[in-house]
Design an enzyme around this catalytic site. Structure first.
Site, PDB file in Angstrom:
ATOM      1  N   ASP A 456       1.500   2.982  -1.257  1.00 23.26           N
ATOM      2  CA  ASP A 456       1.352   3.227   0.176  1.00 23.26           C
ATOM      3  C   ASP A 456      -0.099   3.141   0.624  1.00 23.26           C
ATOM      4  O   ASP A 456      -0.382   2.709   1.747  1.00 23.26           O
ATOM      5  CB  ASP A 456       1.990   4.555   0.595  1.00 23.26           C
ATOM      6  CG  ASP A 456       1.575   5.741  -0.243  1.00 23.26           C
ATOM      7  OD1 ASP A 456       0.804   5.563  -1.195  1.00 23.26           O
ATOM      8  OD2 ASP A 456       2.040   6.866   0.053  1.00 23.26           O
ATOM      9  N   CYS A 457      -1.033   3.502  -0.252  1.00 24.23           N
ATOM     10  CA  CYS A 457      -2.453   3.381   0.100  1.00 24.23           C
ATOM     11  C   CYS A 457      -2.852   1.917   0.253  1.00 24.23           C
ATOM     12  O   CYS A 457      -3.634   1.565   1.146  1.00 24.23           O
ATOM     13  CB  CYS A 457      -3.316   4.048  -0.960  1.00 24.23           C
ATOM     14  SG  CYS A 457      -2.995   5.807  -1.149  1.00 24.23           S
TER      15      CYS A 457
END
Length: 731
Positions: A456-457
């Protein structure tokens, strides 16, 4: 300035005016304590002034605030952003914060230094004591797994030992009160696995009473589902050095202080305890994830093997194997390791293997400072070395969403955060033999140096960078990252999606799921859930969809494949919705957090309250949880119990999460949204600040952790979205 418990009982404290936070272009955070002469020529950043409550902090005084009759959502949004930009470090572009909450991190730093015979600097020692004292339970004086937990054996014994190792006498009121609670809970014998390991290393427990962590598992064929190279990265990161310690049965030399501690932390004399009969003894208050029968049988078999069957050849081979893996971890992360727990265990093994003066151990000593963070309560080891990439990606995105990013007063804020993200992309692969996947092109949670890809980063960073590159206002910095580098990030992100037999369409955290979820039956930690293998996470899948849909909109690279990947991810998100319309969140609290991400992801593929039954159910669930004052508030208990539990009062961050979800869903009842917006405006200080109210994050279902930037980022986003949807007012 806030008065803390440590102040009321007369504990010493350092001079807050002498602390300076140092950061660099890669986002490293480290604190220095200066002399008055040095400090006079070295002004603190505005972040340091704000954090340490310096009266010289340049408090904003916006013309319009909550007391103004025409105070709009945009005014509140702008005021919040104007305050938040003061918390950005000018040298690095990051938004530093004390990422705190877990109460089992600092033991590693203190224990390794004690075992190595290294004296912790006095200014650190004072502030480490202050933090622990100031986070003690206000009634019984103990500590829990995290800072808002009830008192447990794990938290109480580790923090009691820290205080004693740092020099607090046993008859000090803080120690006496904590010791009373520890003994009431049954004493250190009831500590969970990780606690027993640290106590054994400190010669305060016996290794025969610790459940085994056999390094021989690393000699098994990788094709086996149970091979530790298939475990979740944090678990294997911890159990590589733990397996070494378990193998050699390391305990430090006895000292008079340790002899005293042996007599303080048990309910009966140390020499009278049969440790081997207490391998599975865990205080009921601590026990979140009980042993399975499978694990108990496996442990008994391994204990028999270690006692009667392990030979010197296998001993030496497995010892070399795990130490080689520790060395690859140090190489891949420049000795940061994935997080402070395994970093401390790796440091202890390095100390045993190479000695206190070795280059490897000295580098670990240097890197300890990356996670050692000071704040008004004192100093602690954080959950990681920071949240730099995560917060910068959100800051850029939300300033754009709110219509603020291209305004002149926020130009430097966006450029600095963008430059950091450009520097934070991984540009090397891991050392061969590390059991690590391709990472070049990805982003992590904190810094490039830490080196662990997070799905997700990576997605959120890509989206933030594209926003800047699409804006002509920022044309001077467009060259800092090429489209080809973004393509590399997309390659890694697509490779992280589960498209095999495990949880089709989902994204996990660091890697694909590589082993059956049934492996969780071997979870040895006792205080955490979902740690053995990667799990599918709805919010990780949501963020990945956000990054992929934004990239797909502007680039033709792998276009058809990305369209398919988005579709199957959306199918997973829909499948993950619970019957009541909610989604369970694993990294924020809890159903509110996951609902926000899920409804934004569904919005990106055109699903709204009007045309989607999934969105309607999600919105109706959130609206049913709105409190009388118009806000939302969800307790950490939701994460533990997997059922929605209201907090005692509404909370700014969770109100913002719910509003963002409803605004993306185009929820038709504006009155519901108006009431939430009014709460955000009314809770804002005249300066634009929102004060801390409650812990925002969680991990492994049971441990709370603070995300201090969330109380700025998400209200800014919610207010900005509302303003763009409903207001014609401009500042």
């Amino acid at each position: 300035m806030t008065e803390f418990y440590s102040d009321t009982i007369g504990l010493p404290k350092t001079d807050p005016r002498l602390w300076r936070l140092r950061t660099d272009e890669l986002g490293r955070e480290s604190w220095e304590y200066l002399t008055p002469q040095q400090a006079a020529n070295d002004p603190p950043s505005t972040f340091t002034q704000w954090l340490l409550q310096d009266p010289k902090f340049p408090q904003p005084h916006p013309e319009r605030n909550k007391h103004s009759p025409d105070f709009s959502a945009f005014d509140a949004c702008h005021n919040g952003a104007s305050f938040f930009k003061l918390l950005q470090e000018p040298d690095s572009g990051i938004f530093p914060c004390q990422y705190k909450g877990p109460m089992f991190m600092t033991i590693g730093y203190v224990a390794v230094n004690y075992i190595a015979g290294i004296e912790i600097p006095e200014h650190e020692r004072i502030e480490l004591i202050r933090y622990i004292v100031n986070t003690a339970h206000p009634v019984d004086g103990g500590w829990g797994l995290h800072s808002v937990d009830k008192s447990t054996v794990f938290g109480t014994v580790l923090n009691y030992v820290i205080l004693r190792l740092l020099g607090l006498p046993k008859d000090h009121p803080v120690c006496a009160k904590a010791r009373s609670t520890l003994l009431r809970l049954g004493g250190a014998i009831g500590s969970p696995h990780w606690g027993k390991i640290w106590l054994s290393a400190l010669n305060l427990y016996k290794w025969e009473g610790v459940n085994p962590a056999p390094p021989e598992t690393w000699l098994l064929p990788y094709s086996l589902p149970m091979h530790p190279g298939r475990w979740w990265v944090h678990t294997r990161g911890v159990y590589i050095p733990v397996s070494y310690l378990s193998l050699v049965k390391f305990s430090c030399p006895m000292t008079p202080l340790l002899e005293e501690l042996r007599n303080e932390i048990y309910t009966k004399p140390f020499d009278k305890i049969n440790f081997s009969k207490n391998r599975n003894t865990v205080c009921g208050v601590d026990l979140y994830y009980p042993h399975s029968t499978t694990l108990n049988i496996a442990n008994s078999l391994v204990v028999f093997y270690e006692k009667y069957l392990r030979n010197r050849f296998i001993y030496s081979l497995s010892k070399k194997k795990v130490y080689d893996l520790i060395k690859t971890e140090l190489q891949n992360t420049d000795s940061l390791c994935i997080a402070p727990v395994n970093q401390a265990f790796c440091a202890l093994v390095t100390l045993i293997e190479e000695g206190v003066d070795s280059e490897a151990f000295q580098r670990l000593q240097y890197r300890f400072k990356d996670a050692l963070f000071h704040g008004p309560q004192g100093m602690t080891i954080m959950g990681t070395n920071g949240v730099q990439t995560w917060d910068c990606a959100f800051a850029i995105q939300y300033f754009f969403v709110a219509g603020l990013a291209e305004r002149p007063e926020f130009y430097n804020t966006i450029v600095s955060a963008y430059k950091f993200l450009c520097h934070a992309q991984f540009d090397t692969e891991c050392v061969p033999g590390s059991y690590r996947d391709k990472r070049k092109g990805a982003w992590g949670f904190s810094t490039k140096t830490q080196g662990y890809t997070v799905a997700d980063c990576t997605a959120e960073a890509i989206k933030a960078i594209i926003m800047v590159k699409n804006s002509p206002v920022f044309s001077e910095v467009h060259h800092m990252i090429s489209s080809e580098r973004l393509f590399e990030g997309i390659d890694v992100l697509l490779n992280l999606q589960n498209i095999g037999s495990f949880e089709y369409g989902s994204f996990a955290t660091y890697e694909k799921i590589k082993a059956p979820l049934a492996m969780e039956t071997l979870n040895p930690a006792e205080v955490f859930g979902n740690i053995m293998v990667e799990y599918p996470y709805v919010e990780c899948t949501d963020s990945s969809v956000l990054g992929l849909t934004y990239f797909h909109k502007y680039f033709d690279y792998r276009k058809e494949e990305i369209r398919t990947r988005i579709r199957i991810a959306i199918e997973f998100i829909k499948k993950s919705q619970l019957p009541d319309g909610s989604w369970y969140g694993s990294w924020g609290i809890c159903f509110t957090y996951a609902g926000m991400f899920a409804l934004e992801a569904l919005h990106t593929v055109g699903e709204t309250y009007e045309n989607s039954s999934t969105v309607r159910k999600g919105c109706d669930f959130l609206v049913s949880k709105q409190m009388k004052d118009g806000g939302w508030g969800e307790s950490m208990k939701s994460s533990e119990l997997h059922s929605y539990v209201d907090s005692e009062k509404s909370l700014v961050v969770q109100t913002a999460w719910a509003l963002i979800a409803l605004l993306f869903a185009e929820y038709p009842n504006k009155e519901v949204i108006d009431r939430g917006i009014d709460l955000l405006k009314n809770r804002q200080e005249e300066s634009g600040e929102w004060k801390f109210e409650s812990v925002e994050g969680v991990f492994n279902h049971s441990c709370a952790i603070e995300y201090p930037s969330y109380r700025f980022l998400f209200p800014i986003k919610a207010l900005g979205m509302y303003s763009r949807a409903y207001e014609t007012h401009t500042l």
